[in-house]
Design an enzyme around this catalytic site. Structure first.
Site, mmCIF file in Angstrom:
data_model
loop_
_atom_site.group_PDB
_atom_site.id
_atom_site.type_symbol
_atom_site.label_atom_id
_atom_site.label_comp_id
_atom_site.label_asym_id
_atom_site.label_seq_id
_atom_site.Cartn_x
_atom_site.Cartn_y
_atom_site.Cartn_z
ATOM 1 C CG HIS A 1 -0.839 -19.467 40.170
ATOM 2 N ND1 HIS A 1 -1.818 -20.318 39.704
ATOM 3 C CD2 HIS A 1 -1.204 -18.217 39.756
ATOM 4 C CE1 HIS A 1 -2.728 -19.610 39.034
ATOM 5 N NE2 HIS A 1 -2.367 -18.342 39.046
ATOM 6 C CD GLU B 1 -0.697 -23.597 43.555
ATOM 7 O OE1 GLU B 1 -0.413 -22.374 43.487
ATOM 8 O OE2 GLU B 1 -1.832 -24.030 43.322
ATOM 9 C CB CYS C 1 -5.052 -23.388 38.127
ATOM 10 S SG CYS C 1 -3.328 -22.991 37.753
ATOM 11 C CB CYS D 1 -0.496 -25.147 39.935
ATOM 12 S SG CYS D 1 -0.091 -23.386 39.955
#
Lengths: 163, 163
Positions: free
Chosen positions: B53, B55, B83, B86
C-alpha cells in the site's frame, strides 16, 4: 498437536536469530502443502524500520515463492501474537491458518487488544490458534528484555508485554 | 485549511501514478518541517504483494530519510482512509498527524470500521483529520473501478468502498 509444535519449534529458531541480532526475539514461518515457503525474524533495529516485523518479512517471501497475492491454503507459525499492522496484513493476504505462541496483552490484534483476524466487517477471517509452545516463546522474550534492561541498551524495547 | 489541501493535491498526483499503472489509485506523502520526505503510490499489482500500500512504501522512505524509527513531528497525507495494516504501521511509527481524503466504510481503520489510530489500549495516538479533498480523491477511485470493471480486468478490485 505435535505437528504444530514441530512447526513452531522452527519459528522459535528464527526468533533465536533475532535474539542474537539484538532484536526483540520474534520468529515466523509460513507453511504450504507441508513445506516451508518463508522464514523470517524481527529486523526492526537492523533496518531502522518499526514495520520490519517477522510476519511482514515472511509474507513478502511467501508472495514471491507462490507468485500470488493470496495465501490460500497457507499456515503461519509465529512466536508472538501479531500486532494490528501484521494482523491487518494477514487479512489482506487472505491467510488461511494462524498459529501463534505467546499472547500479547498490550498490542495483540488476534483477540487480545483487538480482533482483526476475525472481524465480520472485514472481507476475510482467519482460523486462529494461540498458545502453541507459549512457555518457550515467552521465555525467550523475557530473557531478551531481562538481558537488555540490565545492559541498558538504548531504544524503546518496552513495546511488548507478555501475559 | 488551504495548506492541507495543497499537500493533499500532491498525494493525489501520486494516486494518479497508481491509476496510470493499473493500480487502485491511492497516493501518499509524508511531510516534516514543511518539506516532503516521502512520496509513494499503491503498487500491489506490480509487486504481487497486497501489503504494498502507498502508506507502507511512504513509511519505509520516511524512516530512511530521517534515519529514525519514529516519525515525531511528521504528517502523512493519503487519499484514502488507511486500512488496519497501515493504521497499525502508523501507530508503530508514532506518526504525529494523519490527513486522509475519502473515508473507507468497508476497511477503514481510522474511525470507519475500526479505530486503530486512536485506541487507548495501544501506546500511541495520532491526530486524525478525514475528508480532505474527499470529492477529488473519491472521483479518482470511482473512475478507476468504472473503467476496470468495464474492461473486465482480472484480480480482486472490489476491496475498496467509498461512502
Amino acid at each position: 498437536m505435535e505437528v504444530h509444535s514441530n512447526w513452531m519449534k522452527i519459528a522459535l529458531k528464527e526468533a533465536e536469530k533475532a535474539f542474537d541480532g539484538n532484536e526483540v526475539p520474534v520468529g515466523c514461518i509460513i507453511v504450504y502443502e507441508n513445506r516451508i515457503i518463508a522464514k523470517a525474524h524481527n529486523q526492526v533495529e537492523m533496518l531502522t524500520d518499526p514495520t520490519a516485523h517477522a510476519e511482514m518479512m515472511a509474507l513478502t517471501s511467501a508472495f514471491d515463492a507462490l507468485k500470488t497475492k493470496q495465501l490460500k491454503g497457507c499456515s503461519m507459525y509465529v512466536t508472538l501474537e501479531p500486532c494490528s499492522m501484521c494482523a491487518g496484513a494477514l487479512v489482506l493476504a487472505k491467510l488461511e491458518n494462524l498459529y501463534f505462541g505467546v499472547y500479547d496483552n498490550k498490542a495483540g490484534a488476534c483477540g487480545s487488544v483487538l480482533n482483526i483476524t476475525n472481524n465480520n466487517h472485514l472481507n476475510h477471517n482467519i482460523n486462529v490458534y494461540g498458545g502453541i509452545l507459549d512457555a518457550e516463546c515467552c521465555s525467550l522474550i523475557k530473557a531478551f528484555f531481562n538481558e537488555k534492561r540490565n545492559n541498558d541498551i538504548p531504544g524503546n524495547l518496552n513495546n511488548f508485554s507478555i501475559n
